[in-house]
Design a protein around this motif. Structure first.
Motif, PDB file in Angstrom:
ATOM      1  N   HIS A 172      -8.818 133.472  52.362  1.00 39.73           N
ATOM      2  CA  HIS A 172      -7.956 133.301  51.193  1.00 39.73           C
ATOM      3  C   HIS A 172      -6.748 134.245  51.270  1.00 39.73           C
ATOM      4  N   LEU A 173      -6.966 135.452  51.758  1.00 40.40           N
ATOM      5  CA  LEU A 173      -5.853 136.369  51.993  1.00 40.40           C
ATOM      6  C   LEU A 173      -4.905 135.783  53.031  1.00 40.40           C
ATOM      7  N   VAL A 174      -5.468 135.268  54.114  1.00 42.07           N
ATOM      8  CA  VAL A 174      -4.666 134.645  55.166  1.00 42.07           C
ATOM      9  C   VAL A 174      -3.844 133.498  54.603  1.00 42.07           C
ATOM     10  N   GLY A 175      -4.457 132.682  53.761  1.00 34.27           N
ATOM     11  CA  GLY A 175      -3.725 131.569  53.166  1.00 34.27           C
ATOM     12  C   GLY A 175      -2.556 132.023  52.323  1.00 34.27           C
ATOM     13  N   GLY A 176      -2.762 133.074  51.534  1.00 36.98           N
ATOM     14  CA  GLY A 176      -1.665 133.593  50.716  1.00 36.98           C
ATOM     15  C   GLY A 176      -0.532 134.148  51.551  1.00 36.98           C
ATOM     16  N   VAL A 177      -0.862 134.828  52.650  1.00 36.52           N
ATOM     17  CA  VAL A 177       0.167 135.363  53.541  1.00 36.52           C
ATOM     18  C   VAL A 177       0.952 134.229  54.192  1.00 36.52           C
ATOM     19  N   LEU A 178       0.246 133.222  54.698  1.00 35.06           N
ATOM     20  CA  LEU A 178       0.923 132.093  55.339  1.00 35.06           C
ATOM     21  C   LEU A 178       1.814 131.352  54.349  1.00 35.06           C
ATOM     22  N   LYS A 179       1.391 131.266  53.119  1.00 33.40           N
ATOM     23  CA  LYS A 179       2.203 130.596  52.092  1.00 33.40           C
ATOM     24  C   LYS A 179       3.557 131.275  51.939  1.00 33.40           C
ATOM     25  N   LEU A 180       3.565 132.603  51.999  1.00 37.68           N
ATOM     26  CA  LEU A 180       4.814 133.344  51.838  1.00 37.68           C
ATOM     27  C   LEU A 180       5.628 133.382  53.130  1.00 37.68           C
ATOM     28  N   LEU A 181       4.954 133.407  54.272  1.00 36.80           N
ATOM     29  CA  LEU A 181       5.676 133.463  55.542  1.00 36.80           C
ATOM     30  C   LEU A 181       6.245 132.117  55.937  1.00 36.80           C
ATOM     31  N   ASP A 182       5.629 131.033  55.480  1.00 39.27           N
ATOM     32  CA  ASP A 182       6.086 129.689  55.822  1.00 39.27           C
ATOM     33  C   ASP A 182       6.053 128.808  54.575  1.00 39.27           C
ATOM     34  N   PRO A 183       7.126 128.820  53.776  1.00 38.66           N
ATOM     35  CA  PRO A 183       7.149 128.051  52.523  1.00 38.66           C
ATOM     36  C   PRO A 183       6.942 126.555  52.717  1.00 38.66           C
ATOM     37  N   THR A 184       7.190 126.030  53.931  1.00 37.88           N
ATOM     38  CA  THR A 184       7.010 124.590  54.152  1.00 37.88           C
ATOM     39  C   THR A 184       5.554 124.181  54.001  1.00 37.88           C
ATOM     40  N   LEU A 185       4.616 125.133  54.140  1.00 40.47           N
ATOM     41  CA  LEU A 185       3.207 124.796  53.995  1.00 40.47           C
ATOM     42  C   LEU A 185       2.861 124.388  52.569  1.00 40.47           C
ATOM     43  N   SER A 186       3.715 124.738  51.619  1.00 41.46           N
ATOM     44  CA  SER A 186       3.466 124.398  50.214  1.00 41.46           C
ATOM     45  C   SER A 186       4.104 123.083  49.814  1.00 41.46           C
ATOM     46  N   ARG A 222      -5.164 119.993  49.719  1.00 38.20           N
ATOM     47  CA  ARG A 222      -5.061 118.784  50.537  1.00 38.20           C
ATOM     48  C   ARG A 222      -5.429 119.028  51.995  1.00 38.20           C
ATOM     49  N   GLU A 223      -5.375 120.308  52.419  1.00 43.89           N
ATOM     50  CA  GLU A 223      -5.720 120.634  53.809  1.00 43.89           C
ATOM     51  C   GLU A 223      -7.180 120.333  54.122  1.00 43.89           C
ATOM     52  N   ARG A 224      -8.020 120.294  53.108  1.00 45.57           N
ATOM     53  CA  ARG A 224      -9.451 120.096  53.343  1.00 45.57           C
ATOM     54  C   ARG A 224      -9.775 118.690  53.841  1.00 45.57           C
ATOM     55  N   ILE A 225      -8.952 117.730  53.502  1.00 46.66           N
ATOM     56  CA  ILE A 225      -9.191 116.334  53.871  1.00 46.66           C
ATOM     57  C   ILE A 225      -8.031 115.876  54.750  1.00 46.66           C
ATOM     58  N   ARG A 226      -8.310 115.634  56.023  1.00 44.38           N
ATOM     59  CA  ARG A 226      -7.260 115.310  56.988  1.00 44.38           C
ATOM     60  C   ARG A 226      -7.503 113.936  57.611  1.00 44.38           C
ATOM     61  N   ILE A 227      -6.412 113.248  57.861  1.00 37.22           N
ATOM     62  CA  ILE A 227      -6.433 111.989  58.599  1.00 37.22           C
ATOM     63  C   ILE A 227      -5.576 112.185  59.836  1.00 37.22           C
ATOM     64  N   ASN A 228      -6.170 111.930  61.011  1.00 39.05           N
ATOM     65  CA  ASN A 228      -5.450 112.136  62.275  1.00 39.05           C
ATOM     66  C   ASN A 228      -4.822 113.521  62.353  1.00 39.05           C
ATOM     67  N   GLY A 229      -5.559 114.510  61.903  1.00 40.22           N
ATOM     68  CA  GLY A 229      -5.133 115.900  62.030  1.00 40.22           C
ATOM     69  C   GLY A 229      -4.185 116.389  60.961  1.00 40.22           C
ATOM     70  N   GLN A 230      -3.695 115.497  60.102  1.00 42.55           N
ATOM     71  CA  GLN A 230      -2.723 115.878  59.083  1.00 42.55           C
ATOM     72  C   GLN A 230      -3.367 115.928  57.700  1.00 42.55           C
ATOM     73  N   PRO A 231      -3.041 116.962  56.909  1.00 44.92           N
ATOM     74  CA  PRO A 231      -3.570 116.998  55.546  1.00 44.92           C
ATOM     75  C   PRO A 231      -3.210 115.731  54.778  1.00 44.92           C
ATOM     76  N   LEU A 232      -4.083 115.325  53.903  1.00 41.09           N
ATOM     77  CA  LEU A 232      -3.843 114.144  53.084  1.00 41.09           C
ATOM     78  C   LEU A 232      -2.520 114.299  52.325  1.00 41.09           C
ATOM     79  N   SER A 233      -1.726 113.247  52.282  1.00 38.88           N
ATOM     80  CA  SER A 233      -0.437 113.316  51.584  1.00 38.88           C
ATOM     81  C   SER A 233      -0.673 113.519  50.089  1.00 38.88           C
ATOM     82  N   LYS A 234       0.356 113.996  49.396  1.00 39.82           N
ATOM     83  CA  LYS A 234       0.244 114.204  47.954  1.00 39.82           C
ATOM     84  C   LYS A 234      -0.053 112.894  47.238  1.00 39.82           C
ATOM     85  N   GLU A 235       0.561 111.817  47.715  1.00 40.66           N
ATOM     86  CA  GLU A 235       0.370 110.517  47.071  1.00 40.66           C
ATOM     87  C   GLU A 235      -1.066 110.039  47.224  1.00 40.66           C
TER      88      GLU A 235
END
Length: 557
Positions: free
Chosen positions: A542-556, A59-72
Motif C-alpha cells: 500500500h505504501l508502494v502504491g501511494g508512492v507510485l501514484k505520486l511518481l507517475d500520475p498517469t497510473l491514476s 481496477r488493477e485487480r481485474i485484468r484482461i490481456n494484462g491491462q487493468p479493466l477500463s473505467k467503463e
C-alpha cells in the motif's frame, strides 16, 4: 460465498468454463501469476488475471490481456453485480458480501462475459477458507514460497500456514510448488494425498538453462527465479491439459533433470523447446487454430486462427522476459533520484529485497562528482513484526530512515481507492512513531551515530486550516541532525526526500517548500547537494502504491 455467487446470477459450475490457474503462497504468488499470465498471453490466448491488493486503483485487480479493466467496464460490471445482490436480498439473505468477496464475484462475471480463454486467479489470504477457493475444478494449481504472514488468520507457524495454503488442492488436478523447508513441504504433501491431488516440486530455473543462454526475466532479483520456474510448469501443464500443444512439443527432459524416488514430493521434469519447434514444423493448436513454429531457437511461433496469423511467444524466454509487475523489484530513474520500489512485507521477502537492493544500488560505484545519499522509506501494517523487518534492513547502510502512513495526502478528501477505512490516521501515525523508535534503538545497538530521542505520541497532530490537512508537530524542538523522521503522509515524505530534485514528481503548489515540522530541515543540504539519491521504498504494498501514484500520475487515469 456460494450463496453470494448464486445471488449474483452465477453457479459454481459456471466457473469451470474459465479454465482457471489457481495460485497461492506467502511471497511471490503475484509474481508467479504475472509470469504465467504473460507466457500464456504470448500464445495468442485471451487472458483474465485476478490479483490483490491493488497499488493505485482498484481496477488493477481485474485484468484482461494484462491491462487493468477500463473505467467503463469496471463501472458496468460493478453495478451489474451490485444490483443483482441488492435485488436478491430478503429476510434470510439481508447482507451483502464484504469488499474482497464482492470483487472476486465481480471478477468471475467479467471473465465470463468478456470470454477469456483462461483466468489466472491469485488467492487473497491463505487458501482453504479464501473466497477464491470456491473454484471447484481449476486446470492446475501452484504454491509459491511459504513463510510467516497473516498469523492472526492463518496460524503462527509455517506448518499451520502450509495447511491453509494446501487447501486449494483438488482431486485429480495437478499442483506444483517451489522448493520449501522440509516440514511445510510435508504438510503440502499430506494435504495433496488426502484429496488425491498429484503434487510436484518445480526444478530450479538453472535446470532449464542447461545448454542454453541464461533466461532473461522481466522482474529483477534472484528470488524471482523460483517464481519463474513455477510459472513455466503452470503454463506448460495448462497448455497440455487444454490441447494447445502438439504431441512432442516441450516434452524433452533435459540432461540431469531425473526424477528422484527418494523425494517426499516428486520432482517435475525439466523441458525445453523440441526439435520440431526449432525446425518450424506445424502442429495442432487449441481454440480452433494451428500453431506454426518459426524455426528460431528463441521459440517464436505463429498462431493461425480465424482472424489470421497472430505472433505469439513460446516457452520459456520471451514471456518471462516481457513480464511486468509494478511495485515488485521496480527501479525508476528520475534524474539524480533513483527509486528502488519493492512491496516486501515479510521477513523472507525483506531478505530478498535487501539482496536485490544491495546488488542493484549499493554495488554501484559512488558518483565521481559528488556524494551519494541513501534513504529508506518504510511502513508496515497489520500484525507484522516490524522490529524484525527493520533489523534486516540495517545492512543497507541508510543515511536516513523515513516513516509515514500509507496515505498519499492527509486531507479532507482522500483517495477512496487507497483508503483503509479500518485504520485511523492517528493509529497509523502512532505505528510510524513506534517504527522510528525501533529504528533508533537498532541503530544505537549497532553503534551508529548519535540519534535524538524519537517523537512522543502525545500531541502528534494539529490541524492546518490553510491546507486542509493535519500536520505532524513534535511536542518540542528537536536537534536538526536527526537521521530518522516521521511524516504524516507520503507526499510530505517524498517532498523532503527529493528536495525538488525529482523532475517527475509533481506536488500541489501549496505544499512546495512547506515542511510539517522543524526536523524536516534535517539533512536538506545533503540531499540538495548529493550527486545521487537512492531511495528504497518497502514494507507495504500500500505504501508502494501511494508512492507510485505520486511518481507517475498517469497510473491514476
Amino acid at each position: 460465498m456460494r450463496g453470494f455467487l448464486e445471488r449474483s446470477g452465477l453457479r459454481v459450475e459456471d466457473l469451470d468454463r474459465l479454465n482457471i490457474i489457481h495460485v497461492t503462497g506467502t511471497k511471490g504468488k503475484g509474481s508467479a501469476c504475472a509470469f504465467t499470465e504473460r507466457i500464456l498471453r504470448g500464445y495468442g490466448l485471451r487472458t483474465g488475471f485476478y490479483s490483490s491488493p491493488h497499488l493505485v486503483q482498484v481496477r488493477e485487480r481485474i485484468r484482461i490481456n494484462g491491462q487493468p479493466l477500463s473505467k467503463e467496464l469496471f463501472s458496468k460490471y460493478f453495478w451489474l453485480v451490485y444490483r443483482r445482490l441488492r435485488g436478491s436480498k430478503d429476510e434470510a439473505q439481508a447482507n451483502m458480501p464484504a469488499y474482497f468477496r464482492f470483487l472476486t464475484i465481480m471478477a468471475f462475471h467479467v471473465f465470463l462475459q468478456e470470454k477469456v480463454d483462461l483466468a489466472v486467479v491469485e488467492v487473497g489470504i491463505g487458501g482453504a477458507f479464501d473466497c477464491t477457493n470456491i473454484i471447484r475444478t481449476p486446470v492446475v494449481c501452484g504454491v509459491s514460497s511459504l513463510g510467516i504472514d497473516h498469523t492472526s488468520i492463518l496460524g503462527d507457524t509455517v506448518e499451520k500456514i502450509a495447511w491453509q495454503k494446501g487447501g486449494i488442492f483438488k482431486p485429480g488436478v495437478p499442483a506444483f510448488t517451489v522448493p520449501q523447508p522440509e516440514q511445510p513441504l510435508e504438510v503440502l504433501r499430506d494435504r495433496a494425498r488426502e484429496c488425491g491431488c498429484p503434487l510436484y516440486l518445480c526444478p530450479e530455473l538453472d535446470a532449464f538453462e542447461a545448454g542454453m543462454r541464461v533466461l532473461e526475466l522481466g522482474l529483477a532479483g534472484s528470488h524471482q527465479r523460483s517464481n519463474a520456474a513455477l510459472a513455466l510448469q503452470l503454463s506448460r501443464t495448462w497448455l497440455q491439459r487444454r490441447g494447445y500443444e502438439g504431441s512432442d512439443v516441450l516434452q524433452d527432459v533435459l540432461p540431469g533433470a531425473e526424477l528422484s524416488a527418494q523425494r517426499s514430493v516428486p520432482l517435475a521434469p525439466t523441458f525445453c523447446p523440441s526439435d520440431a519447434m526449432i525446425q518450424g514444423a506445424v502442429r495442432a493448436g487449441g481454440g480452433g487454430g494451428a500453431v506454426l513454429d518459426c524455426g528460431s531457437p528463441c521459440g517464436a511461433i505463429l498462431v493461425l486462427g480465424v482472424a489470421g496469423p497472430r505472433h505469439a511467444l513460446c516457452l520459456p524466454p520471451p514471456g518471462l522476459r516481457d513480464t511486468e509487475w509494478p511495485g515488485r523489484t521496480q527501479v525508476l530513474q528520475h534524474g539524480p533520484v533513483t527509486w528502488y520500489i519493492d512491496g516486501a512485507h515479510t521477513t523472507s521477502s525483506i531478505q530478498a529485497c535487501v539482496r536485490w537492493f544491495r546488488q542493484a544500488a549499493l554495488n554501484e560505484d559512488k558518483p565521481q562528482d559528488g556524494s551519494e545519499v541513501r534513504v529508506l522509506l518504510f511502513n508496515a501494517t497489520g500484525d507484522r513484526d516490524t522490529a524484525a523487518l527493520l533489523k534486516l534492513l540495517l545492512p543497507c547502510h541508510f543515511d536516513y530512515a523515513v516513516f509515514c502512513p500509507n496515505f498519499t495526502e492527509v486531507s479532507v478528501a482522500p483517495n477512496a481507492d487507497q483508503q483503509n477505512f479500518n485504520v485511523t490516521l492517528e493509529n497509523a501515525l502512532t505505528r510510524c512513531v513506534e517504527n522510528q523508535k525501533t529504528w533508533t534503538r537498532l541503530m544505537e545497538e549497532k553503534g551508529g551515530p548519535w540519534l535524538p530521542a524519537p517523537l512522543e505520541v502525545g500531541g502528534l497532530l494539529q490541524p492546518d486550516p490553510l491546507r486542509g490537512a493535519l500536520l505532524l508537530v513534535p511536542p518540542a524542538e528537536r536537534p536538526l541532525n536527526s537521521t530518522s523522521l516521521v511524516f504524516p503522509c507520503i507526499s510530505h515524505a517524498l517532498q523532503w526526500i527529493t528536495q525538488g530534485r525529482d523532475p517527475h514528481l509533481s506536488l500541489p503548489a501549496s505544499k512546495v517548500g512547506a515542511h510539517p515540522h522543524p526536523v524536516a530541515t534535517s539533512g536538506a543540504v545533503l540531499l540538495q547537494e548529493a550527486a545521487a539519491i537512492r531511495v528504497l521504498v518497502t514494507g507495504s504494498l500500500h505504501l508502494v502504491g501511494g508512492v507510485l501514484k505520486l511518481l507517475d500520475p498517469t497510473l491514476s487515469q
